[in-house]
Design a protein around this motif. Structure first.
Motif, PDB file in Angstrom:
ATOM      1  N   ALA A 103      27.005  34.371  49.427  1.00  0.00           N
ATOM      2  CA  ALA A 103      27.860  34.327  50.615  1.00  0.00           C
ATOM      3  C   ALA A 103      29.283  33.922  50.247  1.00  0.00           C
ATOM      4  O   ALA A 103      30.258  34.475  50.782  1.00  0.00           O
ATOM      5  N   ALA A 104      29.427  32.966  49.321  1.00  0.00           N
ATOM      6  CA  ALA A 104      30.760  32.543  48.893  1.00  0.00           C
ATOM      7  C   ALA A 104      31.495  33.671  48.176  1.00  0.00           C
ATOM      8  O   ALA A 104      32.691  33.908  48.404  1.00  0.00           O
ATOM      9  N   ARG A 105      30.791  34.385  47.319  1.00  0.00           N
ATOM     10  CA  ARG A 105      31.427  35.509  46.625  1.00  0.00           C
ATOM     11  C   ARG A 105      31.805  36.616  47.598  1.00  0.00           C
ATOM     12  O   ARG A 105      32.889  37.213  47.492  1.00  0.00           O
ATOM     13  N   MET A 106      30.926  36.900  48.538  1.00  0.00           N
ATOM     14  CA  MET A 106      31.225  37.946  49.514  1.00  0.00           C
ATOM     15  C   MET A 106      32.441  37.562  50.366  1.00  0.00           C
ATOM     16  O   MET A 106      33.296  38.412  50.671  1.00  0.00           O
ATOM     17  N   LEU A 107      32.543  36.291  50.725  1.00  0.00           N
ATOM     18  CA  LEU A 107      33.694  35.830  51.505  1.00  0.00           C
ATOM     19  C   LEU A 107      34.991  36.014  50.720  1.00  0.00           C
ATOM     20  O   LEU A 107      36.005  36.466  51.274  1.00  0.00           O
ATOM     21  N   GLU A 108      34.977  35.691  49.436  1.00  0.00           N
ATOM     22  CA  GLU A 108      36.181  35.865  48.619  1.00  0.00           C
ATOM     23  C   GLU A 108      36.521  37.342  48.443  1.00  0.00           C
ATOM     24  O   GLU A 108      37.696  37.720  48.464  1.00  0.00           O
ATOM     25  N   ILE A 109      35.518  38.189  48.282  1.00  0.00           N
ATOM     26  CA  ILE A 109      35.775  39.621  48.134  1.00  0.00           C
ATOM     27  C   ILE A 109      36.422  40.185  49.402  1.00  0.00           C
ATOM     28  O   ILE A 109      37.370  40.985  49.331  1.00  0.00           O
ATOM     29  N   VAL A 110      35.921  39.768  50.561  1.00  0.00           N
ATOM     30  CA  VAL A 110      36.520  40.221  51.824  1.00  0.00           C
ATOM     31  C   VAL A 110      37.976  39.779  51.911  1.00  0.00           C
ATOM     32  O   VAL A 110      38.861  40.546  52.326  1.00  0.00           O
ATOM     33  N   LYS A 111      38.268  38.545  51.497  1.00  0.00           N
ATOM     34  CA  LYS A 111      39.653  38.068  51.521  1.00  0.00           C
ATOM     35  C   LYS A 111      40.542  38.850  50.561  1.00  0.00           C
ATOM     36  O   LYS A 111      41.726  39.067  50.835  1.00  0.00           O
ATOM     37  N   PHE A 112      39.981  39.275  49.433  1.00  0.00           N
ATOM     38  CA  PHE A 112      40.767  40.030  48.460  1.00  0.00           C
ATOM     39  C   PHE A 112      41.209  41.389  49.007  1.00  0.00           C
ATOM     40  O   PHE A 112      42.310  41.852  48.701  1.00  0.00           O
ATOM     41  N   VAL A 113      40.344  42.034  49.794  1.00  0.00           N
ATOM     42  CA  VAL A 113      40.605  43.430  50.191  1.00  0.00           C
ATOM     43  C   VAL A 113      41.050  43.562  51.639  1.00  0.00           C
ATOM     44  O   VAL A 113      41.344  44.685  52.072  1.00  0.00           O
ATOM     45  N   GLU A 114      41.132  42.476  52.401  1.00  0.00           N
ATOM     46  CA  GLU A 114      41.402  42.593  53.823  1.00  0.00           C
ATOM     47  C   GLU A 114      42.790  43.168  54.108  1.00  0.00           C
ATOM     48  O   GLU A 114      42.964  43.979  55.025  1.00  0.00           O
ATOM     49  N   LEU A 115      43.799  42.777  53.330  1.00  0.00           N
ATOM     50  CA  LEU A 115      45.145  43.291  53.583  1.00  0.00           C
ATOM     51  C   LEU A 115      45.258  44.770  53.206  1.00  0.00           C
ATOM     52  O   LEU A 115      45.907  45.553  53.921  1.00  0.00           O
ATOM     53  N   VAL A 116      44.629  45.175  52.098  1.00  0.00           N
ATOM     54  CA  VAL A 116      44.614  46.598  51.743  1.00  0.00           C
ATOM     55  C   VAL A 116      43.908  47.400  52.831  1.00  0.00           C
ATOM     56  O   VAL A 116      44.341  48.509  53.187  1.00  0.00           O
ATOM     57  N   PHE A 117      42.829  46.856  53.352  1.00  0.00           N
ATOM     58  CA  PHE A 117      42.081  47.525  54.420  1.00  0.00           C
ATOM     59  C   PHE A 117      42.958  47.715  55.650  1.00  0.00           C
ATOM     60  O   PHE A 117      42.994  48.809  56.246  1.00  0.00           O
ATOM     61  N   GLU A 118      43.714  46.689  56.028  1.00  0.00           N
ATOM     62  CA  GLU A 118      44.590  46.797  57.204  1.00  0.00           C
ATOM     63  C   GLU A 118      45.712  47.808  56.957  1.00  0.00           C
ATOM     64  O   GLU A 118      46.052  48.610  57.848  1.00  0.00           O
ATOM     65  N   MET A 119      46.319  47.767  55.756  1.00  0.00           N
ATOM     66  CA  MET A 119      47.390  48.725  55.447  1.00  0.00           C
ATOM     67  C   MET A 119      46.899  50.163  55.531  1.00  0.00           C
ATOM     68  O   MET A 119      47.580  51.036  56.079  1.00  0.00           O
ATOM     69  N   THR A 120      45.705  50.400  55.019  1.00  0.00           N
ATOM     70  CA  THR A 120      45.142  51.753  55.054  1.00  0.00           C
ATOM     71  C   THR A 120      44.856  52.191  56.482  1.00  0.00           C
ATOM     72  O   THR A 120      45.135  53.342  56.871  1.00  0.00           O
ATOM     73  N   LEU A 121      44.325  51.282  57.283  1.00  0.00           N
ATOM     74  CA  LEU A 121      44.030  51.618  58.674  1.00  0.00           C
ATOM     75  C   LEU A 121      45.292  51.938  59.461  1.00  0.00           C
ATOM     76  O   LEU A 121      45.321  52.882  60.254  1.00  0.00           O
ATOM     77  N   ARG A 122      46.341  51.154  59.264  1.00  0.00           N
ATOM     78  CA  ARG A 122      47.578  51.373  60.036  1.00  0.00           C
ATOM     79  C   ARG A 122      48.258  52.674  59.650  1.00  0.00           C
ATOM     80  O   ARG A 122      48.990  53.248  60.454  1.00  0.00           O
TER      81      ARG A 122
END
Length: 381
Positions: A103-122
């Motif tokens: 769960a800790a690793r998954m949380l960090e992975i989500v934090k790593f890619v969240e901004l790229v995900f938002e940029m791609t969506l916009r």
């Protein structure tokens, strides 16, 4: 045959990483520094910069896992200086509970890619901002429940980051040959004499007054005494303290009262509530101060209900101090950013645009300021 190929490739990569750890670490740091100067240089430069940063973070996470595994397998590589309380605490929970580790690793992975995900969506849904906000709400929901899962396992405040950070110099791994890293466990267990660097090298006590041989302490010159004092000042911060001998899971106190639990739950779900308020206000096509006021109120309420951390719990104090510093991000959010911080920064940039060196800093700030207006995750915590 095919099943063994990925394993063999991973083994070769791990061997390459260990033998060239220092070089790989230098390359990572250099590329990470480069990403700060990409925005504004070409079209979609911010997306390329953040994508590169996300890939580097994911690679660093994988490399840290390999290095930690190597340290655990090779007792000779373990540092004499004890690891930080954060590293001891997070390592202990990862070793104790597999659910915490993943769960800790998954949380960090989500934090790593969240901004790229938002940029791609916009870029994909330019005319459908409601779709973008729905996706951001989904991301924050995943993060909130991962934090809640960690809280349920530890019953303690959730640290950030919840995984151990790299604390070893990679050069110490690459400098060792395979023969140097092979240590017999039976020899370590049966050896009765301490290592040379741990032997008692103290100066003998002064001899009695009847003795004609002066003590080394009395015969030492002022220069040598100053050298000894400098050595002591260097070693003193590295000496063991009460925190170093505590059990790792005791470095953070469990949540004991109803008030403690309410404070932590408010803090964990505050980002999700903030995003829901932002998504709702975006329907009307205008910026509202209500989401920012709601989020700041929740932050202050969690701070008010939060228990004070004693001096003996340094790790808990560090986490609370980090949360307090995160309040500064509100200067880059909502109406505080548009009506106060942004005009101040623009006036500073205009005033220094013809000043050597300061104009470079101003141009750097000007390249990054549009990202604060466009992306939620650029200033999210």
């Amino acid at each position: 045959m095919l099943a063994t190929m990925p394993t063999s490739a991973l083994a070769r990569y791990e061997s390459l990483l260990i033998s060239n750890a220092s070089t790989i670490n230098t390359i990572e740091s250099s590329i990470r520094s480069l990403t700060w100067f990409l925005p504004g240089r070409f079209k979609d430069a911010e997306l390329a910069s953040e994508a590169l940063s996300a890939v580097l973070n994911l690679l660093s996470l994988y490399h840290d896992t390999l290095l930690a595994r190597r340290l655990k397998a090779e007792p000779k590589l373990r540092p004499i200086i004890p690891p930080s309380p954060h590293s001891r605490y997070t390592h202990a929970w990862a070793d104790k509970d597999a659910g915490y580790k993943w769960a800790a690793r998954m949380l960090e992975i989500v934090k790593f890619v969240e901004l790229v995900f938002e940029m791609t969506l916009r870029r994909t849904f330019k005319a459908k901002q409601r779709t973008v906000w729905k996706a951001i709400v989904c991301v924050e929901t995943v993060k909130a429940f991962l934090k809640l899962f960690l809280l349920a396992i530890t019953r303690r405040p959730v640290l950030s980051p919840p995984i151990p950070e790299r604390e070893i110099d990679p050069a110490s791994l690459s400098d060792l040959s395979p023969e140097d890293t092979t240590v017999s466990s039976s020899h370590l267990l049966t050896s009765s004499s301490p290592p040379a660097h741990l032997k008692n090298n103290k100066v003998p006590l002064p001899t009695p007054a009847t003795s004609k041989q002066p003590s080394p302490l009395l015969a030492a010159s002022p220069q040598s005494l100053q050298q000894q004092q400098a050595i002591e000042e260097y070693l003193l911060p590295k000496a063991l303290t009460t925190i170093d001998v505590k059990r790792p899971l005791s470095l953070v106190r469990p949540l004991a009262t109803y008030r403690d639990w309410v404070s932590e739950m408010i803090y964990l779900f505050r980002p999700l509530i903030y995003v829901l308020a932002l998504a709702r206000s975006s329907r009307y096509g205008r910026q509202s101060s209500s989401p920012l006021v709601l989020s700041l109120s929740l932050e202050l309420l969690a701070h008010y209900l939060r228990r004070p951390a004693p001096l003996s719990f340094a790790l808990e104090r560090q986490e609370y101090a980090r949360r307090d510093r995160d309040l500064l991000w509100y200067f880059l959010r909502g109406v505080v950013w548009t009506d106060f911080t942004q005009p101040k920064l623009k006036s500073i940039i205009d005033a220094t645009q013809n000043v050597p060196l300061l104009s470079v800093v101003g141009a750097f700030m000007q390249d990054w300021m549009p990202l604060i207006d466009q992306y939620y995750y650029f200033t999210a915590t």
